[in-house]
Design a protein around this motif. Structure first.
Motif, PDB file in Angstrom:
ATOM      1  N   TYR A  88       0.821  -1.207   0.000  1.00 42.48           N
ATOM      2  CA  TYR A  88       0.000   0.000   0.000  1.00 42.48           C
ATOM      3  C   TYR A  88       0.858   1.261   0.000  1.00 42.48           C
ATOM      4  N   LEU A  89       1.944   1.235   0.740  1.00 38.70           N
ATOM      5  CA  LEU A  89       2.811   2.401   0.852  1.00 38.70           C
ATOM      6  C   LEU A  89       3.997   2.346  -0.094  1.00 38.70           C
ATOM      7  N   GLN A  90       4.071   1.255  -0.871  1.00 41.48           N
ATOM      8  CA  GLN A  90       5.143   1.086  -1.862  1.00 41.48           C
ATOM      9  C   GLN A  90       6.524   1.270  -1.215  1.00 41.48           C
ATOM     10  N   LEU A  91       6.715   0.553  -0.109  1.00 39.20           N
ATOM     11  CA  LEU A  91       7.975   0.670   0.625  1.00 39.20           C
ATOM     12  C   LEU A  91       9.044  -0.293   0.102  1.00 39.20           C
ATOM     13  N   GLU A  92       8.610  -1.309  -0.640  1.00 37.62           N
ATOM     14  CA  GLU A  92       9.577  -2.286  -1.156  1.00 37.62           C
ATOM     15  C   GLU A  92       9.729  -2.103  -2.657  1.00 37.62           C
ATOM     16  N   GLU A  93      10.960  -1.932  -3.110  1.00 27.99           N
ATOM     17  CA  GLU A  93      11.217  -1.754  -4.538  1.00 27.99           C
ATOM     18  C   GLU A  93      11.112  -3.078  -5.293  1.00 27.99           C
ATOM     19  N   THR A  94      11.492  -4.182  -4.643  1.00 31.97           N
ATOM     20  CA  THR A  94      11.415  -5.493  -5.291  1.00 31.97           C
ATOM     21  C   THR A  94      10.438  -6.374  -4.531  1.00 31.97           C
ATOM     22  N   PRO A  95       9.659  -7.196  -5.222  1.00 29.62           N
ATOM     23  CA  PRO A  95       8.678  -8.054  -4.551  1.00 29.62           C
ATOM     24  C   PRO A  95       9.346  -9.006  -3.558  1.00 29.62           C
ATOM     25  N   ILE A  96       8.677  -9.230  -2.445  1.00 28.04           N
ATOM     26  CA  ILE A  96       9.188 -10.154  -1.434  1.00 28.04           C
ATOM     27  C   ILE A  96       8.536 -11.517  -1.647  1.00 28.04           C
ATOM     28  N   ARG A  97       9.329 -12.545  -1.683  1.00 30.26           N
ATOM     29  CA  ARG A  97       8.791 -13.895  -1.842  1.00 30.26           C
ATOM     30  C   ARG A  97       8.214 -14.363  -0.519  1.00 30.26           C
ATOM     31  N   MET A  98       7.049 -14.969  -0.602  1.00 33.51           N
ATOM     32  CA  MET A  98       6.396 -15.435   0.617  1.00 33.51           C
ATOM     33  C   MET A  98       5.958 -16.878   0.457  1.00 33.51           C
ATOM     34  N   GLY A  99       5.823 -17.561   1.575  1.00 39.41           N
ATOM     35  CA  GLY A  99       5.375 -18.939   1.559  1.00 39.41           C
ATOM     36  C   GLY A  99       3.914 -19.038   1.188  1.00 39.41           C
ATOM     37  N   PRO A 100       3.453 -20.238   0.814  1.00 40.12           N
ATOM     38  CA  PRO A 100       2.056 -20.418   0.397  1.00 40.12           C
ATOM     39  C   PRO A 100       1.054 -20.077   1.496  1.00 40.12           C
ATOM     40  N   GLU A 101       1.392 -20.357   2.768  1.00 38.77           N
ATOM     41  CA  GLU A 101       0.472 -20.050   3.858  1.00 38.77           C
ATOM     42  C   GLU A 101       0.266 -18.548   3.982  1.00 38.77           C
ATOM     43  N   THR A 102       1.386 -17.790   3.989  1.00 37.67           N
ATOM     44  CA  THR A 102       1.291 -16.337   4.105  1.00 37.67           C
ATOM     45  C   THR A 102       0.542 -15.749   2.924  1.00 37.67           C
ATOM     46  N   GLU A 103       0.820 -16.262   1.729  1.00 38.53           N
ATOM     47  CA  GLU A 103       0.133 -15.759   0.533  1.00 38.53           C
ATOM     48  C   GLU A 103      -1.367 -16.015   0.616  1.00 38.53           C
ATOM     49  N   SER A 104      -1.747 -17.166   1.163  1.00 37.60           N
ATOM     50  CA  SER A 104      -3.167 -17.496   1.302  1.00 37.60           C
ATOM     51  C   SER A 104      -3.865 -16.517   2.252  1.00 37.60           C
ATOM     52  N   TYR A 105      -3.224 -16.227   3.384  1.00 39.77           N
ATOM     53  CA  TYR A 105      -3.810 -15.280   4.339  1.00 39.77           C
ATOM     54  C   TYR A 105      -3.861 -13.873   3.754  1.00 39.77           C
ATOM     55  N   LYS A 106      -2.850 -13.507   2.998  1.00 40.52           N
ATOM     56  CA  LYS A 106      -2.818 -12.183   2.362  1.00 40.52           C
ATOM     57  C   LYS A 106      -4.025 -12.009   1.440  1.00 40.52           C
ATOM     58  N   LYS A 107      -4.317 -13.036   0.642  1.00 44.72           N
ATOM     59  CA  LYS A 107      -5.464 -12.973  -0.254  1.00 44.72           C
ATOM     60  C   LYS A 107      -6.769 -12.898   0.536  1.00 44.72           C
ATOM     61  N   ASP A 108      -6.853 -13.690   1.608  1.00 50.03           N
ATOM     62  CA  ASP A 108      -8.066 -13.678   2.427  1.00 50.03           C
ATOM     63  C   ASP A 108      -8.303 -12.304   3.049  1.00 50.03           C
ATOM     64  N   ILE A 109      -7.233 -11.688   3.528  1.00 46.14           N
ATOM     65  CA  ILE A 109      -7.351 -10.372   4.160  1.00 46.14           C
ATOM     66  C   ILE A 109      -7.771  -9.327   3.137  1.00 46.14           C
ATOM     67  N   GLU A 110      -7.193  -9.393   1.941  1.00 44.99           N
ATOM     68  CA  GLU A 110      -7.551  -8.451   0.879  1.00 44.99           C
ATOM     69  C   GLU A 110      -9.023  -8.588   0.507  1.00 44.99           C
ATOM     70  N   VAL A 111      -9.474  -9.826   0.297  1.00 47.90           N
ATOM     71  CA  VAL A 111     -10.867 -10.069  -0.080  1.00 47.90           C
ATOM     72  C   VAL A 111     -11.809  -9.610   1.032  1.00 47.90           C
ATOM     73  N   ALA A 112     -11.459  -9.920   2.270  1.00 47.31           N
ATOM     74  CA  ALA A 112     -12.285  -9.522   3.417  1.00 47.31           C
ATOM     75  C   ALA A 112     -12.434  -8.008   3.485  1.00 47.31           C
ATOM     76  N   ASN A 113     -11.356  -7.286   3.262  1.00 48.76           N
ATOM     77  CA  ASN A 113     -11.404  -5.829   3.305  1.00 48.76           C
ATOM     78  C   ASN A 113     -12.236  -5.255   2.166  1.00 48.76           C
ATOM     79  N   GLN A 114     -12.121  -5.844   0.987  1.00 45.60           N
ATOM     80  CA  GLN A 114     -12.927  -5.391  -0.143  1.00 45.60           C
ATOM     81  C   GLN A 114     -14.411  -5.584   0.136  1.00 45.60           C
ATOM     82  N   GLN A 115     -14.760  -6.744   0.667  1.00 41.62           N
ATOM     83  CA  GLN A 115     -16.161  -7.037   0.974  1.00 41.62           C
ATOM     84  C   GLN A 115     -16.681  -6.123   2.080  1.00 41.62           C
ATOM     85  N   TYR A 116     -15.883  -5.933   3.100  1.00 38.77           N
ATOM     86  CA  TYR A 116     -16.294  -5.096   4.233  1.00 38.77           C
ATOM     87  C   TYR A 116     -16.580  -3.665   3.765  1.00 38.77           C
ATOM     88  N   ARG A 117     -15.649  -3.097   2.967  1.00 39.14           N
ATOM     89  CA  ARG A 117     -15.830  -1.715   2.492  1.00 39.14           C
ATOM     90  C   ARG A 117     -17.045  -1.605   1.590  1.00 39.14           C
TER      91      ARG A 117
END
Length: 326
Positions: free
Chosen positions: A292-321
């Motif tokens: 959101y704040l564009q603090l990282e110049e290069t993408p950070i690799r994440m494990g499948p579990e973290t990526e799954s939660y990231k997607k869930d959090i994004e979807v939840a926030n979109q639905q909530y708003r």
């Protein structure tokens, strides 16, 4: 005429004439005439409690409630001898304005006084009971109307409207429609946001009956009054604590990810995260904050579990708003 200080004063004979004429008009319920005579006395500070009460009664009689309410409140604070006269007028104003809730709250406070005259106590109880009957009738009508609106929103699958109606229903006792809304908690077609709003409605009114809820393929039974709210549960506080170090370094980022966390928890509630999920959720929130704040110049690799939660959090926030408008 003016005095030595340049203030306008009334001649004694004129003052007495206005007083007699105004109070006589009040006694005959000729309120407009009474106002013409009594208002000058009030504005030139020549009015005692009898004149002021007469003027207040006249204003109420002509529907000038706003001005009468303000002055009545002030006189209740400064005039001990005429307090009950002003109290009666003030309660009458609240009644005419349809402020039945305020009226009942005030009467409840006054009735706690031990030295209250018996006649005054009787009058207050009468006003209280009449107001309660009217308020109960109005609330019943409003709740019935909201339930009709709710059914239309359900039939039309208008989730945003469903949420809006639930926010209005929060002030009403859920008991009359408890079984209806229990059904929506186990209905797979009911949106998770709506289910959370229903539970919190039950919770705010101290519902003690066991209630089943189905979300995300799971079903549990809860007692609304016994479970913590989405924002105060210990696991949420633990997650917030794990994020506090970010607040010092990037306060804007902290505000963003904590808001996202609360919205995510709201969607999941009452299926709250376990201790095993905390690390993945923290990492996912950090990733989202960086993006959101564009603090990282290069993408950070994440494990499948973290990526799954990231997607869930994004979807939840979109639905909530989208549903709540927040």
């Amino acid at each position: 005429m003016e005095n030595s200080k340049g203030e306008i004063v009334l001649f004694p004979k004129w003052r007495e004439k206005l007083r007699e004429k105004g109070l006589e008009a009040v006694r005959h319920q000729q309120y407009e005439e009474a106002i013409e005579s009594l208002e000058p006395l009030f504005h030139y500070r020549e009015a005692d409690d009898e004149v002021i009460t007469g003027l207040l009664i006249s204003w109420v009689g002509t529907g000038e409630y706003v001005q009468a309410e303000e002055i009545c409140l002030n006189r209740m604070k400064v005039s001990e001898s005429a307090y009950f006269q002003y109290l009666h007028i003030y309660i009458t104003i609240l009644f005419h304005e349809g402020k039945y809730g305020e009226l009942m709250t005030l009467v409840e406070e006054v009735l706690e006084q031990e030295d209250l005259p018996g006649e005054v106590r009787t009058q207050l109880w009468q006003m209280y009971n009449v107001s309660k009957d009217i308020e109960d009738s109005h609330q019943k009508e409003e709740q019935e109307y909201l339930m009709e609106e709710w059914q239309e929103a359900i039939n039309g699958q208008q989730i945003e409207k469903q949420y809006s109606i639930l926010m209005k229903l929060k002030s009403f006792d859920p008991a009359p429609s408890m079984e209806t809304f229990r059904g929506y908690l186990t209905d797979e077609e009911t949106h998770p946001v709506i289910k959370t709003a229903i539970i919190l409605w039950f919770q705010s009114h101290g519902v003690e009956e066991s209630t089943s809820i189905h979300k995300f393929g799971k079903t549990i039974s809860i007692v609304p009054v016994e479970i913590g709210s989405p924002s105060t549960h210990y696991i949420v506080k633990h997650l917030e604590l794990r994020l506090t170090h970010i607040e010092q370094e990037h306060p804007i980022m902290y505000d963003i990810i904590v808001t996202m966390l609360h919205r995510y928890i709201y969607i999941r509630y009452p299926f709250l995260p376990t201790e095993n999920e905390v690390t993945y959720i923290i990492e996912a929130l950090k990733m989202l904050g960086n993006e959101y704040l564009q603090l990282e110049e290069t993408p950070i690799r994440m494990g499948p579990e973290t990526e799954s939660y990231k997607k869930d959090i994004e979807v939840a926030n979109q639905q909530y708003r989208a549903i709540t408008g927040e």
